[in-house]
Design an enzyme around this catalytic site. Structure first.
Site, PDB file in Angstrom:
ATOM      1  N   SER A   1     -17.366  60.090  68.238  1.00 15.28           N
ATOM      2  CA  SER A   1     -16.353  60.315  69.260  1.00 15.28           C
ATOM      3  C   SER A   1     -17.010  60.556  70.621  1.00 15.28           C
ATOM      4  CB  SER A   1     -15.451  61.463  68.824  1.00 15.28           C
ATOM      5  OG  SER A   1     -14.216  61.370  69.464  1.00 15.28           O
TER       6      SER A   1
ATOM      7  N   HIS B   1      -9.777  59.293  62.450  1.00 16.69           N
ATOM      8  CA  HIS B   1     -10.895  59.736  63.284  1.00 16.69           C
ATOM      9  C   HIS B   1     -11.715  60.788  62.538  1.00 16.69           C
ATOM     10  CE1 HIS B   1     -12.672  59.665  67.220  1.00 16.69           C
ATOM     11  NE2 HIS B   1     -12.566  60.972  67.374  1.00 16.69           N
TER      12      HIS B   1
HETATM   13  C1  GTR Z   1     -10.277  62.499  72.595  1.00 15.24           C
HETATM   14  C2  GTR Z   1     -10.700  61.528  73.629  1.00 15.24           C
HETATM   15  C3  GTR Z   1     -11.595  60.522  73.007  1.00 15.24           C
HETATM   16  C4  GTR Z   1     -12.661  61.161  72.124  1.00 15.24           C
HETATM   17  C5  GTR Z   1     -12.171  62.379  71.391  1.00 15.24           C
HETATM   18  C6  GTR Z   1     -13.217  63.296  70.798  1.00 15.24           C
HETATM   19  O1  GTR Z   1      -9.344  63.396  73.020  1.00 15.24           O
HETATM   20  O2  GTR Z   1      -9.572  60.943  74.173  1.00 15.24           O
HETATM   21  O3  GTR Z   1     -12.149  59.678  73.994  1.00 15.24           O
HETATM   22  O4  GTR Z   1     -13.759  61.462  72.865  1.00 15.24           O
HETATM   23  O5  GTR Z   1     -11.414  63.185  72.165  1.00 15.24           O
HETATM   24  O6  GTR Z   1     -14.340  63.410  71.259  1.00 15.24           O
HETATM   25  O7  GTR Z   1     -12.875  63.946  69.831  1.00 15.24           O
END
Ligand code: GTR
Length: 408
Positions: A241, A386
């Protein structure tokens, strides 16, 4: 072939981006035709990325390192080497990096060196394994997770799967992103203000948080390479991420790094900004104003004017191996546009004489990462949202097994 539950696994949409910058063409339209041309184009892309996206970071500073070694951690599976990396040119109360390195015990005992997976962590080094030998740092106590207070020991054990990584013959190294920048939204916190005055770019191009985290990973590489048990040419840089964005940036801009593995890195990572209907430039610079150089936000609504896109960043890795891993249900990171970035970067590997992508991307789930066909740039997916799990790490290590030689 796999059935396609979403359009995110669909065919390339590159034809919808006629203005996508060609990595093999200089800004003035001159074609890149040789390895020597690519060195110059590479420098041009780096410069454009600093100027318009991530900002200028300082060079490698003089560091001071203190190291402590503990055998028999992780139920005997590892020797832990904790290295405190501090910066000679900064005052004593300035930030420092605590790098935790877990080396497979059998390799240490046999005097063998190992490749190392270097992962950027969010919750603290102590969250990666449940072992009292790992220091819970001051930073971790203050910024130990997304909530207040330090995360518990081992709370991210199923995420990092350290013992599994060790069992595959790899070392695991990690530092907590907050050591360098706590991601608080306050540009006065973390390490950036100590160097801002000496950055070479014009105002508005100072390094953002992602560049600072990437710089921190590169300082970990400084520390890892001289270690006896580490194969200096076989360091994998990894992150998930926001940490995946930083890992890609670190690996792309540091040719000492042997293999680059951004995981679910999305916008600001592997996903193209062009034709991206998930996280847009306005979303990411609005929610996280400190992540990029201030100049980046100006491309919201006029992405066609951006003289680079994320495939150009990926191309800086060539001819070194790159595996991009993605979740098929991780819509916000837009795996389709990450795969398109892989496709659009491939010609650079080919120019440099490396194999490009496998015929049938994405590789998926239990698809074999076959040494005969995998190539040097790969996009791999699992049927998840995710997250990080052992299946993703195995894909990265299978890919590394193909590209790193030597018996483990
Ligand atoms: C989210 C963001 C992503 C990603 C994520 C994370 O809110 O929009 O780009 O970086 O966080 O790091 O968990």
């Amino acid at each position: 072939m796999h059935t396609d539950p979403t359009d995110l696994r669909g065919p390339s949409r590159l034809e919808r981006c006629p203005d996508l910058p060609d990595p093999l063409e200089f800004r003035d339209g001159t074609p890149v035709e040789s390895t020597a041309d690519w060195r110059d184009r590479r420098a041009e892309i780096r410069q454009l990325l600093r100027q318009h996206v991530y900002g200028y970071a300082p060079g490698a500073p003089e560091t001071e390192m203190t190291t402590e070694r503990t055998a028999g951690v992780c139920d005997g599976a590892a020797t832990l080497v904790e290295t405190e990396i501090s910066f000679a040119d900064l005052p004593p109360d300035a930030p420092s990096i605590t790098l935790a390195v877990f080396l497979p015990s059998d390799a240490v005992e046999a005097g063998r060196s190992v490749p190392v997976l270097l992962g950027l962590n969010w919750g603290g080094n102590h969250a990666a394994v449940d072992d009292p030998a790992v220091t819970i740092t001051e930073t971790a106590r203050e910024h130990g997770g997304r909530e207040e207070g330090a995360a518990e020991r081992g709370v991210a054990a199923d995420y990092w799967c350290v013992e599994h990584v060790l069992s595959r013959g790899y070392g695991f190294a990690t530092y907590q992103s907050a050591d360098v920048d706590p991601d608080s939204g306050d540009p006065g916190e973390g390490i950036r203000p100590y160097y801002d005055d000496e950055l070479p770019g014009p105002p508005g191009t100072e390094w953002g948080v992602l560049a600072a985290w990437a710089w921190g990973l590169q300082r970990c590489v400084d520390a890892l390479r001289p270690m006896d048990s580490v194969r200096a040419e076989e360091i994998i840089v990894f992150g998930h991420s926001r940490c995946g964005k930083a890992a890609l940036l670190a690996g792309a801009t540091d040719e000492r790094i042997g293999l680059v593995a951004p995981h679910q890195s999305g916008t600001g990572g592997m996903a193209l900004n062009r034709d991206n209907d998930q996280e847009g430039i306005d979303d990411i610079t609005g929610a996280f104003p400190g992540w990029f150089a201030d100049t980046f936000a100006a491309f919201d609504g006029q992405v066609e004017r951006l003289p680079v896109d994320q495939h150009c960043l990926a191309a800086l890795v060539a001819p070194r191996p790159l595996i991009d891993t993605a979740g098929a249900r991780d819509y916000w990171t837009n795996p389709g546009r990450a795969l398109d970035a892989v496709r659009a970067a491939e010609p650079v590997w080919e120019l440099l004489g490396a194999e490009g992508i496998a015929d049938d991307l994405p590789l998926y789930g239990d698809d074999e990462i076959d040494p005969e066909t995998v190539g040097s740039i790969c996009h791999y997916r699992r049927e998840t949202a995710h997250t990080l799990n052992e299946g993703y790490l195995d894909a990265v290590l299978d890919f590394a097994d193909v590209h790193f030689d030597g018996a483990r």
